[in-house]
Scaffold this motif. Sequence first.
Motif, PDB file in Angstrom:
ATOM      1  N   LYS A   1      -3.478  26.202  80.278  1.00 14.95           N
ATOM      2  CA  LYS A   1      -2.763  26.200  81.563  1.00 14.95           C
ATOM      3  C   LYS A   1      -2.887  24.838  82.235  1.00 14.95           C
ATOM      4  O   LYS A   1      -1.913  24.323  82.792  1.00 14.95           O
ATOM      5  CB  LYS A   1      -3.308  27.290  82.481  1.00 14.95           C
ATOM      6  CG  LYS A   1      -2.880  28.684  82.091  1.00 14.95           C
ATOM      7  CD  LYS A   1      -3.450  29.712  83.038  1.00 14.95           C
ATOM      8  CE  LYS A   1      -3.063  31.115  82.627  1.00 14.95           C
ATOM      9  NZ  LYS A   1      -3.660  32.124  83.514  1.00 14.95           N
ATOM     10  N   ARG A   2      -4.109  24.254  82.200  1.00 19.27           N
ATOM     11  CA  ARG A   2      -4.294  22.932  82.801  1.00 19.27           C
ATOM     12  C   ARG A   2      -3.458  21.886  82.076  1.00 19.27           C
ATOM     13  O   ARG A   2      -2.843  21.030  82.712  1.00 19.27           O
ATOM     14  CB  ARG A   2      -5.772  22.516  82.760  1.00 19.27           C
ATOM     15  CG  ARG A   2      -6.637  23.163  83.821  1.00 19.27           C
ATOM     16  CD  ARG A   2      -7.988  22.475  83.932  1.00 19.27           C
ATOM     17  NE  ARG A   2      -8.654  22.250  82.668  1.00 19.27           N
ATOM     18  CZ  ARG A   2      -9.528  23.079  82.100  1.00 19.27           C
ATOM     19  NH1 ARG A   2      -9.841  24.195  82.701  1.00 19.27           N
ATOM     20  NH2 ARG A   2     -10.092  22.784  80.948  1.00 19.27           N
ATOM     21  N   ARG A   3      -3.428  21.946  80.737  1.00 23.12           N
ATOM     22  CA  ARG A   3      -2.641  20.985  79.961  1.00 23.12           C
ATOM     23  C   ARG A   3      -1.160  21.125  80.294  1.00 23.12           C
ATOM     24  O   ARG A   3      -0.448  20.125  80.432  1.00 23.12           O
ATOM     25  CB  ARG A   3      -2.833  21.208  78.459  1.00 23.12           C
ATOM     26  CG  ARG A   3      -4.164  20.846  77.879  1.00 23.12           C
ATOM     27  CD  ARG A   3      -4.359  19.382  77.565  1.00 23.12           C
ATOM     28  NE  ARG A   3      -3.434  18.736  76.681  1.00 23.12           N
ATOM     29  CZ  ARG A   3      -3.603  18.536  75.392  1.00 23.12           C
ATOM     30  NH1 ARG A   3      -4.670  18.984  74.782  1.00 23.12           N
ATOM     31  NH2 ARG A   3      -2.719  17.867  74.700  1.00 23.12           N
TER      32      ARG A   3
ATOM     33  N   ALA B   1       0.153  22.279  83.090  1.00 25.97           N
ATOM     34  CA  ALA B   1       0.367  21.782  84.451  1.00 25.97           C
ATOM     35  C   ALA B   1       0.359  20.252  84.465  1.00 25.97           C
ATOM     36  O   ALA B   1       1.177  19.633  85.154  1.00 25.97           O
ATOM     37  CB  ALA B   1      -0.707  22.327  85.386  1.00 25.97           C
ATOM     38  N   GLU B   2      -0.566  19.644  83.711  1.00 25.75           N
ATOM     39  CA  GLU B   2      -0.611  18.187  83.645  1.00 25.75           C
ATOM     40  C   GLU B   2       0.657  17.629  83.009  1.00 25.75           C
ATOM     41  O   GLU B   2       1.202  16.624  83.466  1.00 25.75           O
ATOM     42  CB  GLU B   2      -1.838  17.724  82.851  1.00 25.75           C
ATOM     43  CG  GLU B   2      -3.145  17.940  83.571  1.00 25.75           C
ATOM     44  CD  GLU B   2      -4.356  17.680  82.684  1.00 25.75           C
ATOM     45  OE1 GLU B   2      -4.183  17.310  81.500  1.00 25.75           O
ATOM     46  OE2 GLU B   2      -5.475  17.849  83.174  1.00 25.75           O
ATOM     47  N   ALA B   3       1.130  18.277  81.934  1.00 31.20           N
ATOM     48  CA  ALA B   3       2.348  17.828  81.263  1.00 31.20           C
ATOM     49  C   ALA B   3       3.550  17.946  82.204  1.00 31.20           C
ATOM     50  O   ALA B   3       4.411  17.064  82.240  1.00 31.20           O
ATOM     51  CB  ALA B   3       2.578  18.630  79.990  1.00 31.20           C
ATOM     52  N   GLU B   4       3.603  19.035  82.955  1.00 33.20           N
ATOM     53  CA  GLU B   4       4.697  19.232  83.907  1.00 33.20           C
ATOM     54  C   GLU B   4       4.653  18.173  85.003  1.00 33.20           C
ATOM     55  O   GLU B   4       5.690  17.600  85.370  1.00 33.20           O
ATOM     56  CB  GLU B   4       4.600  20.630  84.521  1.00 33.20           C
ATOM     57  CG  GLU B   4       5.737  20.977  85.432  1.00 33.20           C
ATOM     58  CD  GLU B   4       5.619  22.393  85.974  1.00 33.20           C
ATOM     59  OE1 GLU B   4       6.029  22.601  87.124  1.00 33.20           O
ATOM     60  OE2 GLU B   4       5.124  23.277  85.252  1.00 33.20           O
ATOM     61  N   ALA B   5       3.458  17.888  85.520  1.00 36.64           N
ATOM     62  CA  ALA B   5       3.324  16.868  86.557  1.00 36.64           C
ATOM     63  C   ALA B   5       3.697  15.494  86.020  1.00 36.64           C
ATOM     64  O   ALA B   5       4.364  14.704  86.708  1.00 36.64           O
ATOM     65  CB  ALA B   5       1.894  16.849  87.098  1.00 36.64           C
ATOM     66  N   GLN B   6       3.309  15.214  84.784  1.00 35.02           N
ATOM     67  CA  GLN B   6       3.649  13.934  84.178  1.00 35.02           C
ATOM     68  C   GLN B   6       5.161  13.823  83.967  1.00 35.02           C
ATOM     69  O   GLN B   6       5.751  12.762  84.204  1.00 35.02           O
ATOM     70  CB  GLN B   6       2.916  13.766  82.852  1.00 35.02           C
ATOM     71  CG  GLN B   6       3.100  12.408  82.230  1.00 35.02           C
ATOM     72  CD  GLN B   6       2.297  12.252  80.949  1.00 35.02           C
ATOM     73  OE1 GLN B   6       1.768  13.214  80.414  1.00 35.02           O
ATOM     74  NE2 GLN B   6       2.214  11.036  80.458  1.00 35.02           N
TER      75      GLN B   6
END
Length: 167
Positions: free
Chosen positions: A91-93, A95-100
Amino acid sequence: MIRPAVLLLALLTALPVAAQIYSWKDKDGKTHYSDIPPPSGPVKTLRGTPVAAPVAAPSGEQGEAEAAGGQPAADEGKPKTLAEREEEFRKRRAAEAEAQAKAQEEQQREADRQRFCEDARNQLAALSSGQRMARMNAAGEREFVSDEARAADIERLQRQIDENCLN
């Protein structure tokens, strides 16, 4: 041959030292000793590191916790399983990919806006210079830009620069 036997003897004597021994009294007042703690009630640790007595949650509280959060209240203090930690990691990965991806998209939009502003300013400077300009018409013939068309283009470009360009 003697050294491996001594090493084996030393290891076997160290194993019971690491074990914990618990003492507790049952409902009849009888004292029990064991290396396994009882399921509930006060426990006295005789050897090893002290461990808090496991406390069973009343059925009403446990039922409410399961209804509210999906998991019983007793699981709150337990360490997370590998599957739970892996799910949180995924989930964190994500979210990070989406933010990036959002940041990259925003950078691309900003670069496109800067390019548009630069092109519009260059066109405005060329139109304002007063030099003779020509365009290709629909028939593919070259025609010169009239003063009225030049003034309309200058006004249009100035309006776009004012609306879209900050500086």
